[in-house]
Every structure is written in structure tokens, then in C-alpha cells.
Design an enzyme around this catalytic site. Structure first.
Site, PDB file in Angstrom:
ATOM      1  N   SER A  68       0.816  -1.218   0.000  1.00  0.00           N
ATOM      2  CA  SER A  68       0.000   0.000   0.000  1.00  0.00           C
ATOM      3  C   SER A  68       0.846   1.262   0.000  1.00  0.00           C
ATOM      4  CB  SER A  68      -0.915   0.018   1.228  1.00  0.00           C
ATOM      5  OG  SER A  68      -0.136   0.181   2.414  1.00  0.00           O
ATOM      6  N   GLY A  69       2.099   1.138   0.382  1.00  0.00           N
ATOM      7  CA  GLY A  69       2.955   2.302   0.576  1.00  0.00           C
ATOM      8  C   GLY A  69       3.133   2.652   2.033  1.00  0.00           C
ATOM      9  N   GLY A  70       2.535   1.843   2.910  1.00  0.00           N
ATOM     10  CA  GLY A  70       2.659   2.054   4.345  1.00  0.00           C
ATOM     11  C   GLY A  70       3.640   1.100   4.982  1.00  0.00           C
ATOM     12  N   VAL A  71       3.879   1.300   6.270  1.00  0.00           N
ATOM     13  CA  VAL A  71       4.868   0.497   6.977  1.00  0.00           C
ATOM     14  C   VAL A  71       4.388  -0.937   7.191  1.00  0.00           C
ATOM     15  CG1 VAL A  71       4.031   1.259   9.250  1.00  0.00           C
ATOM     16  CG2 VAL A  71       6.386   0.425   9.004  1.00  0.00           C
ATOM     17  N   SER A 131       2.377  -2.996   5.335  1.00  0.00           N
ATOM     18  CA  SER A 131       2.489  -3.872   4.179  1.00  0.00           C
ATOM     19  C   SER A 131       3.948  -4.124   3.812  1.00  0.00           C
ATOM     20  CB  SER A 131       1.730  -3.290   2.988  1.00  0.00           C
ATOM     21  OG  SER A 131       2.266  -2.047   2.588  1.00  0.00           O
ATOM     22  N   CYS A 167     -13.972  -3.094   0.437  1.00  0.00           N
ATOM     23  CA  CYS A 167     -12.696  -3.138  -0.284  1.00  0.00           C
ATOM     24  C   CYS A 167     -12.040  -4.502  -0.118  1.00  0.00           C
ATOM     25  CB  CYS A 167     -11.773  -2.031   0.206  1.00  0.00           C
ATOM     26  SG  CYS A 167     -10.218  -1.913  -0.708  1.00  0.00           S
ATOM     27  N   CYS A 176     -10.380   6.171   2.417  1.00  0.00           N
ATOM     28  CA  CYS A 176      -9.281   6.507   1.508  1.00  0.00           C
ATOM     29  C   CYS A 176      -9.725   7.381   0.348  1.00  0.00           C
ATOM     30  CB  CYS A 176      -8.618   5.235   0.991  1.00  0.00           C
ATOM     31  SG  CYS A 176      -9.657   4.203  -0.078  1.00  0.00           S
TER      32      CYS A 176
END
Length: 367
Positions: free
Chosen positions: A8-11, A13, A101, A199
Site C-alpha cells: 500500500s505504501g505504508g509500513v 504492508s 474493499c 481513503c
């Protein structure tokens, strides 16, 4: 195994993907492009899946030494998650877009595409535990860290999809440990703020988003007996249990706050009442999904109706047509709205999930 890691671009994942690599799997990273306007930027970390997040995901894949791709699922996201969000509010219900989602994107579109390409499983940074029980059935359990547990929004995936899912962070005792691990691995997202809220509502103004999409639809705010107390600009902008933003011209006779009890979309009315009127004695669900054999007789378990809410003791059984009946014996369950996800637990194990179709007041509780 060949594992597709959703980045996702987060820590979370990023560390989940790193753990999958450490476990010896052949890992490929993929970022889901969910916005039709990929040039849109965001500040802070209110949402996720922006163009900035795609860049963070690519850098994490580079550090981990895994291939990285971006898959455009924006049309599917718009046609399922956002369309469902709008239609549910328009119908007077309260949806959870994260549940949808997971149902339609992460463990449907993404998983199906991964399996078609020869992957064995999808790995995500969700906080939950997956495995098999003593009978060999797919088992979904709460994470070790109760503050981060996400089993509630994952329950909709069902046992077939769960069997193809990996949640490497389920046994981590705290988010702080995840950040420390990311820093030790040289991942630049180690200090990145958590995303929150919806989101696709980047500014956090859900009512504004609904108003832009659904338009102005003035109607009445009434008591349970039909007494008109005020007006609204759209019944879709209210949820059961809401207290603020009612803008009523007169207080309740007892001087206590009023709350939204229900939304009547056909009449375009919002019904309000006292806090006591929010107490729920029974809940009906539809489209039930089970991780255990569907119980035809009453079973004792616990119920959670909000992602970050507590669980209350209940009894439950299946009904005709894939439905679910839940009965509550005390007054701890309040403010349940049609459209919410009802998840049943026994201990930390998820038993099943259904979408709330109706909530019945405790005053109507049967013996």
C-alpha cells in the site's frame, strides 16, 4: 510458495512483505491504483493509495529486492466500493467501505488475478491471524495486538479466500515493534503516519463527499411519533447513533440530547430520540459467511458491529435464505444500523459474518 505482496505504501504492508521474503517465499510486490485521478496528491496521511503511496511502495520493494508492479483497479474500485458506499447511504444504511474493499478488491479482484498468474497466496499487512483448526478448516483469529486487530473487516472474505491469504503481522505485539523492524530493515516508511478515515474521501469530509455525489435532498427531522423538529439537506448525511450536527430548533422535553434512531429514505426523514431508544435487543443479518458449519440451533458467542468497537455476548443462529438472527440478553449493544458488518466471535476466533439488515429495539425483546 509464490506470494503476491500487496504494497500500500505504508509500513505495515512493507514489513509484511519483508517477513514473507524471510520465510523463503518467492515474493512479488504490487501496488493497487484505486483512484482514477492518479495525479491527485494528498498531505498528511488521512487516506491511502495515492500517487505518493505508490512511490513509497516502489522504494520498499527496491529495499527488499523484489519485483514491483502497479495494477490499475480503479474502475473496479469505483464500480464496487464507491458505488456501494453511495447506494447504501442513499438507501438509509451505514456501509463500511473497508469491508467492501476487502471483499471486492483485495480478496476478490486482486486474489483472482494473482491465482490466474500462478501465485499461491496474497500477503497483506493486516493485523489478524490465519491458519487451520483441528478439523482442517480455515481459521481467522484476532491479532495478538488487540488495539490493531483487523479481523472484523476481514471476516467478509470467507474461508475459501482466507485459505489463500497471509497476514505476517498477526503475531506482532505492537505497532511500535513493526516500526522498529522497518527501521532496522532500512525501510523509509518506518516513521510514516498511519492512514485513517475513508481513503477516497481525502479531506475527511464524508458528508461533503456524499452531498457532491448525491445532491441536496431536503427533508424533515422527526420524533418517533412523527412530530417535526427540524429539517435536513439530505437523509444520507446521517447515521444511527449520531448526536452532533442535528441542528434542531428545540431541546427534548427532558433537556437531554437527541440521537438519530433511524433513517427513512422513502419518506426522506430522519427519526431522532433518546439515548435509551438506541439500545438493541436483536439483530437480523443477510448474506452470512461462515468459517464454521452454519449453526441451525442457537449458539453462544460474542458480537462486534464496529471496526474499533467492543464485543458483547449474544446468541445466534442461521435463518432461511442465508440469513442470521442474533439476540442480546442485556443492554450493552446500542446504535446498530442496517448496512453495518456483524461479526461473531468465540474467544479470539471469527465464527461468521453478515451484513445487518435490521436492528430491533430492546423494548421489543422477546422472552
Amino acid at each position: 510458495m509464490r506470494v503476491l505482496a500487496a504494497l500500500s505504501g505504508g509500513v505495515d504492508s512493507a514489513v509484511a512483505a519483508a517477513r514473507a521474503v524471510d520465510a523463503g517465499h518467492e515474493v512479488v510486490g504490487v501496488h493497487m491504483a484505486l483512484s482514477r485521478n492518479r495525479a491527485q496528491m494528498r498531505t498528511g496521511s488521512r487516506g491511502c493509495c495515492s500517487i505518493e503511496d505508490a512511490g513509497d511502495a516502489r522504494r520498499a520493494a527496491d529495499v527488499l529486492g523484489i519485483p514491483y508492479y502497479v495494477w490499475d483497479l480503479s474502475e473496479r474500485f469505483e464500480d464496487t466500493v464507491i458505488a456501494d458506499f453511495l447506494s447504501e447511504y442513499e438507501a438509509g444504511r451505514t456501509p463500511n467501505p473497508c469491508v467492501r474493499c476487502n471483499e471486492h478488491i483485495k480478496f476478490d479482484a486482486l486474489l483472482d488475478k494473482a491465482l490466474a498468474l500462478g501465485f499461491d497466496a496474497v500477503c497483506t499487512g493486516h493485523y489478524a491471524r490465519a491458519g487451520l483448526d483441528d478439523d482442517g478448516l480455515p481459521l481467522l483469529r484476532r491479532s495478538v495486538d488487540p488495539a490493531k486487530d483487523q479481523s472484523y473487516v476481514l471476516a467478509v472474505m470467507g474461508p475459501r479466500r482466507l485459505a489463500r491469504a497471509m497476514f505476517p503481522l498477526g503475531d506482532v505485539p505492537s505497532k511500535e515493534q513493526v516500526r522498529a523492524e522497518a527501521a532496522a530493515r532500512g525501510l523509509s516508511v518506518s516513521a510514516k503516519p498511519d492512514s485513517y478515515d475513508i481513503c477516497f474521501v481525502a479531506d475527511g469530509d464524508t458528508q461533503g463527499f456524499l452531498r457532491d455525489r448525491l445532491g441536496s435532498r431536503p427533508g424533515e427531522i422527526v420524533t418517533a411519533d412523527g412530530t417535526v423538529l427540524g429539517e435536513h439537506d439530505g437523509a444520507y448525511g446521517f447515521t444511527v447513533g449520531q448526536r452532533k450536527g442535528l441542528n434542531l430548533g428545540r431541546p427534548a422535553p427532558d433537556g437531554r440530547p437527541r440521537y438519530v434512531l433511524s433513517i427513512e429514505p422513502v419518506q426522506n426523514r430522519v427519526v431522532v430520540g433518546s439515548a435509551a431508544d438506541l439500545t438493541v435487543g436483536a439483530v437480523d443479518g443477510e448474506d452470512a459467511v461462515w468459517f464454521v458449519p452454519a449453526p441451525e440451533d442457537w449458539i453462544d458467542c460474542s458480537l462486534q458491529v464496529r471496526a474499533h468497537g467492543g464485543a458483547v455476548p449474544v446468541r445466534a443462529r442461521t435463518t432461511a435464505g442465508g440469513g442470521l438472527r442474533i439476540e442480546v440478553d442485556d443492554d450493552r449493544l446500542r446504535g446498530v444500523a442496517p448496512g453495518q458488518s456483524a461479526v461473531l466471535y468465540r474467544g479470539d476466533r471469527v465464527l461468521g459474518q453478515a451484513t445487518v439488515s435490521a436492528a430491533h429495539p430492546a423494548a421489543a425483546r422477546t422472552a
